[in-house]
Design a protein around this motif. Structure first.
Motif, PDB file in Angstrom:
ATOM      1  N   HIS A   1     -82.726  38.650  54.739  1.00  0.00           N
ATOM      2  CA  HIS A   1     -81.787  38.197  55.768  1.00  0.00           C
ATOM      3  C   HIS A   1     -82.053  38.864  57.118  1.00  0.00           C
ATOM      4  CE1 HIS A   1     -78.679  37.040  52.434  1.00  0.00           C
ATOM      5  NE2 HIS A   1     -79.651  36.154  52.562  1.00  0.00           N
ATOM      6  N   ILE A   2     -83.224  39.446  57.253  1.00  0.00           N
ATOM      7  CA  ILE A   2     -83.618  40.085  58.519  1.00  0.00           C
ATOM      8  C   ILE A   2     -84.747  39.257  59.134  1.00  0.00           C
ATOM      9  CG2 ILE A   2     -84.499  42.185  59.620  1.00  0.00           C
ATOM     10  CD1 ILE A   2     -83.450  43.735  57.153  1.00  0.00           C
ATOM     11  N   TYR A   3     -84.543  38.786  60.352  1.00  0.00           N
ATOM     12  CA  TYR A   3     -85.502  37.914  61.024  1.00  0.00           C
ATOM     13  C   TYR A   3     -85.907  38.544  62.354  1.00  0.00           C
ATOM     14  CZ  TYR A   3     -83.496  34.550  57.736  1.00  0.00           C
ATOM     15  OH  TYR A   3     -83.054  33.902  56.597  1.00  0.00           O
ATOM     16  N   SER A   4     -87.200  38.778  62.529  1.00  0.00           N
ATOM     17  CA  SER A   4     -87.711  39.310  63.791  1.00  0.00           C
ATOM     18  C   SER A   4     -88.008  38.134  64.716  1.00  0.00           C
ATOM     19  CB  SER A   4     -88.978  40.147  63.559  1.00  0.00           C
ATOM     20  OG  SER A   4     -89.403  40.763  64.749  1.00  0.00           O
ATOM     21  N   VAL A   5     -87.146  37.939  65.718  1.00  0.00           N
ATOM     22  CA  VAL A   5     -87.217  36.730  66.544  1.00  0.00           C
ATOM     23  C   VAL A   5     -87.561  37.007  68.000  1.00  0.00           C
ATOM     24  CG1 VAL A   5     -85.584  35.496  65.066  1.00  0.00           C
ATOM     25  CG2 VAL A   5     -84.725  36.791  67.028  1.00  0.00           C
ATOM     26  N   GLY A   6     -87.597  38.279  68.412  1.00  0.00           N
ATOM     27  CA  GLY A   6     -87.793  38.599  69.820  1.00  0.00           C
ATOM     28  C   GLY A   6     -86.471  38.584  70.574  1.00  0.00           C
ATOM     29  N   SER A   7     -86.543  38.820  71.871  1.00  0.00           N
ATOM     30  CA  SER A   7     -85.336  38.868  72.699  1.00  0.00           C
ATOM     31  C   SER A   7     -85.056  37.521  73.355  1.00  0.00           C
ATOM     32  CB  SER A   7     -85.477  39.924  73.794  1.00  0.00           C
ATOM     33  OG  SER A   7     -84.404  39.831  74.710  1.00  0.00           O
ATOM     34  N   PRO A   8     -83.828  36.998  73.204  1.00  0.00           N
ATOM     35  CA  PRO A   8     -83.483  35.739  73.868  1.00  0.00           C
ATOM     36  C   PRO A   8     -83.543  35.821  75.390  1.00  0.00           C
ATOM     37  CG  PRO A   8     -81.918  36.238  72.112  1.00  0.00           C
ATOM     38  CD  PRO A   8     -82.759  37.465  72.308  1.00  0.00           C
ATOM     39  N   GLY A   9     -83.525  37.040  75.944  1.00  0.00           N
ATOM     40  CA  GLY A   9     -83.615  37.179  77.389  1.00  0.00           C
ATOM     41  C   GLY A   9     -84.901  36.617  77.958  1.00  0.00           C
ATOM     42  N   ILE A  10     -85.963  36.654  77.192  1.00  0.00           N
ATOM     43  CA  ILE A  10     -87.246  36.128  77.655  1.00  0.00           C
ATOM     44  C   ILE A  10     -87.219  34.601  77.695  1.00  0.00           C
ATOM     45  CG2 ILE A  10     -89.749  36.185  77.295  1.00  0.00           C
ATOM     46  CD1 ILE A  10     -89.359  38.804  75.796  1.00  0.00           C
ATOM     47  N   ASP A  11     -86.362  34.004  76.870  1.00  0.00           N
ATOM     48  CA  ASP A  11     -86.221  32.542  76.886  1.00  0.00           C
ATOM     49  C   ASP A  11     -85.794  32.066  78.268  1.00  0.00           C
ATOM     50  OD1 ASP A  11     -86.457  33.284  74.251  1.00  0.00           O
ATOM     51  OD2 ASP A  11     -84.985  31.860  73.508  1.00  0.00           O
TER      52      ASP A  11
ATOM     53  N   PHE B   1     -80.793  39.098  63.376  1.00  0.00           N
ATOM     54  CA  PHE B   1     -81.858  38.610  64.248  1.00  0.00           C
ATOM     55  C   PHE B   1     -82.282  39.761  65.161  1.00  0.00           C
ATOM     56  CE2 PHE B   1     -79.318  34.688  63.438  1.00  0.00           C
ATOM     57  CZ  PHE B   1     -80.290  33.988  62.726  1.00  0.00           C
ATOM     58  N   VAL B   2     -83.357  40.447  64.788  1.00  0.00           N
ATOM     59  CA  VAL B   2     -83.786  41.632  65.529  1.00  0.00           C
ATOM     60  C   VAL B   2     -84.845  41.245  66.556  1.00  0.00           C
ATOM     61  CG1 VAL B   2     -83.230  43.163  63.609  1.00  0.00           C
ATOM     62  CG2 VAL B   2     -85.543  42.230  63.812  1.00  0.00           C
ATOM     63  N   THR B   3     -85.031  42.118  67.551  1.00  0.00           N
ATOM     64  CA  THR B   3     -85.932  41.786  68.657  1.00  0.00           C
ATOM     65  C   THR B   3     -87.347  42.294  68.457  1.00  0.00           C
ATOM     66  OG1 THR B   3     -85.342  43.791  69.893  1.00  0.00           O
ATOM     67  CG2 THR B   3     -83.990  41.822  70.267  1.00  0.00           C
TER      68      THR B   3
ATOM     69  N   LYS C   1     -63.466  37.377  56.134  1.00  0.00           N
ATOM     70  CA  LYS C   1     -64.559  36.906  55.275  1.00  0.00           C
ATOM     71  C   LYS C   1     -65.381  35.800  55.933  1.00  0.00           C
ATOM     72  CE  LYS C   1     -61.794  36.290  51.719  1.00  0.00           C
ATOM     73  NZ  LYS C   1     -61.291  36.012  50.341  1.00  0.00           N
ATOM     74  N   ILE C   2     -65.625  35.980  57.232  1.00  0.00           N
ATOM     75  CA  ILE C   2     -66.480  35.059  57.973  1.00  0.00           C
ATOM     76  C   ILE C   2     -67.878  35.666  58.059  1.00  0.00           C
ATOM     77  CG2 ILE C   2     -66.888  33.935  60.198  1.00  0.00           C
ATOM     78  CD1 ILE C   2     -63.828  34.163  60.666  1.00  0.00           C
ATOM     79  N   PRO C   3     -68.922  34.983  57.611  1.00  0.00           N
ATOM     80  CA  PRO C   3     -70.281  35.528  57.722  1.00  0.00           C
ATOM     81  C   PRO C   3     -70.652  35.776  59.184  1.00  0.00           C
ATOM     82  CG  PRO C   3     -70.235  33.630  56.263  1.00  0.00           C
ATOM     83  CD  PRO C   3     -68.901  33.675  56.934  1.00  0.00           C
ATOM     84  N   ILE C   4     -71.283  36.908  59.430  1.00  0.00           N
ATOM     85  CA  ILE C   4     -71.649  37.306  60.788  1.00  0.00           C
ATOM     86  C   ILE C   4     -73.164  37.319  60.933  1.00  0.00           C
ATOM     87  CG2 ILE C   4     -71.541  39.147  62.515  1.00  0.00           C
ATOM     88  CD1 ILE C   4     -68.968  40.122  61.124  1.00  0.00           C
ATOM     89  N   ALA C   5     -73.660  36.655  61.985  1.00  0.00           N
ATOM     90  CA  ALA C   5     -75.076  36.723  62.364  1.00  0.00           C
ATOM     91  C   ALA C   5     -75.165  37.584  63.618  1.00  0.00           C
ATOM     92  CB  ALA C   5     -75.626  35.326  62.633  1.00  0.00           C
ATOM     93  N   HIS C   6     -75.879  38.669  63.526  1.00  0.00           N
ATOM     94  CA  HIS C   6     -75.935  39.669  64.602  1.00  0.00           C
ATOM     95  C   HIS C   6     -77.311  39.654  65.265  1.00  0.00           C
ATOM     96  CE1 HIS C   6     -75.873  44.172  65.867  1.00  0.00           C
ATOM     97  NE2 HIS C   6     -75.364  43.416  66.821  1.00  0.00           N
ATOM     98  N   ILE C   7     -77.306  39.550  66.599  1.00  0.00           N
ATOM     99  CA  ILE C   7     -78.548  39.549  67.368  1.00  0.00           C
ATOM    100  C   ILE C   7     -78.751  40.918  68.015  1.00  0.00           C
ATOM    101  CG2 ILE C   7     -79.819  38.449  69.261  1.00  0.00           C
ATOM    102  CD1 ILE C   7     -78.030  35.978  68.871  1.00  0.00           C
ATOM    103  N   ALA C   8     -79.964  41.439  67.910  1.00  0.00           N
ATOM    104  CA  ALA C   8     -80.398  42.679  68.580  1.00  0.00           C
ATOM    105  C   ALA C   8     -79.887  43.938  67.912  1.00  0.00           C
ATOM    106  CB  ALA C   8     -80.025  42.667  70.063  1.00  0.00           C
TER     107      ALA C   8
END
Length: 384
Positions: A171-181, A152-154, A120-127
């Protein structure tokens, strides 16, 4: 007020590079505590023991989750997932994180998601929400989406797919790809510095090769890779070839063996178990094209205005920039695509995966999320 404990999992060199700036942001924030779990290839001598790079970067590893068996068969990987679930369950019981951050679609991450879900741990998933029809990563990615609570979608197309899976639109956030950071923030090595570090002499033309097994194809991984090597053979020794070795997927070891044999017979070729993010991105900046079937060819390479030769179906369905050249895993097609890449003008290519500020956006959401306990009870949102 207790600090929010954010637990991050990394199992591969590439994924760590994508998470680096988010981890730095969590680490430096006075209201947050970074918990770091390292697993998979990071702990394997065969893949470079890259956990040491993480420690050299100044991060404290809270737990090392041993799960990678010395096998790349389907049975070995399934057993590795099982070991991972056990290891992560024990780590979560000790660390008691407030929220878990997972990136992508590998089986190590699937194991972490399963253990967190029942704890029961909340999960934040990227991509989440991307499509890659040539690998079982597709199914893993969507499975993790359904076990996750924050997404966190790209890109916007991925956001739409996550909504189609019944996830809460708020709860859906379009943030881009962290690879570009990484590309935006790192000071890349010069060609001379890179040659010294790699012990490699760049030619007039050069290629960076990253090829992973295509886990859902009928053809064996080595058959497709042999076609690529046959194409490289046609280029001759005037073209420099830099290989990065594949992940620990089904059939990965035979590809590693084939790379070693090719490099031993060709003075113009070198291979590396792990370049690390700085040397990898610096190499992309110096070569004429990136060849293979890695997601990096679609996520990061377009930002360098360089062509990507994308072989086969491993990345089929993923959003692509105009700099990507698709070809079949046949030597003649690969050769034709490489020749096109040598002359292709990519100066106007636009990377569809964001502006290089993804990590800041993710960090902001992780800090401001209220009532984490309420996230665990999910509702299926119908798409009208």
């Amino acid at each position: 007020m207790a600090k929010r404990k954010i637990c991050v999992v990394t199992g591969t060199r590439a994924e760590y590079g994508l998470l680096y700036w988010l981890m730095q942001g969590i680490k430096k924030d006075n209201e947050l505590v970074l918990q770091l779990l390292v697993t998979g290839m990071h702990l394997s001598p065969e893949f470079g023991l890259t956990y040491r790079d993480i420690e050299e970067d100044g991060f404290v590893i809270d737990e090392k989750i041993e799960m990678l068996l010395s096998s790349d068969t389907s049975v070995g990987i399934a057993k590795s997932i099982g070991l991972g679930v056990i290891g992560f369950a024990e780590a979560f019981a000790r660390l008691k994180p407030d929220i878990l951050v997972l990136f992508g679609d590998r089986y190590e991450i699937l194991a972490a998601a399963q253990a967190a879900m029942v704890a029961k741990i909340p999960i934040a998933h990227i991509a989440g929400g991307d499509t890659t029809e040539g690998a079982y990563d597709e199914s893993i990615r969507h499975s993790i989406t359904k076990m996750s609570h924050i997404h966190f979608v790209t890109n916007e197309a991925a956001a739409k797919r996550v909504r189609q899976m019944g996830e809460n639109p708020s709860h859906i956030y379009s943030v881009g790809s962290p690879g570009i950071d990484q590309i935006k923030r790192l000071k890349l090595l010069s060609r001379q510095e890179l040659e010294e570090q790699l012990n490699f002499h760049f030619r007039v033309r050069n290629l960076l090769i990253t090829f992973h097994p295509v886990t859902l194809d009928i053809e064996p991984a080595q058959q497709q890779f042999r076609e690529l090597l046959n194409a490289l053979e046609e280029l001759g020794e005037d073209v420099g070839i830099i290989f990065t070795k594949p992940n620990s997927d089904n059939g990965g070891r035979i590809i590693i063996q084939m790379i070693d044999e090719y490099v031993a017979a060709h003075a113009n070729a070198k291979s590396y178990a792990s370049l690390g993010q700085l040397r990898y991105l610096s190499t992309v900046a110096q070569v004429d094209a990136v060849v293979g079937n890695s997601s990096s060819g679609l996520y990061e390479v377009p930002s360098f205005k360089k062509p990507t030769i994308n072989i086969g179906d491993r990345q089929k369905g993923r959003l692509q920039a105009s700099s990507v050249i698709n070809c079949k895993p046949i030597a003649s097609d690969i050769m034709e695509a490489i020749q096109l890449g040598f002359v292709k003008d990519c100066s106007n290519a636009v990377n569809p995966y964001g502006d290089g500020n993804s990590s800041e956006r993710i960090l902001s959401v992780l800090k401001e999320l209220p009532n984490l306990e309420d996230l665990v009870r999910k509702h299926f949102f119908e798409v009208n």
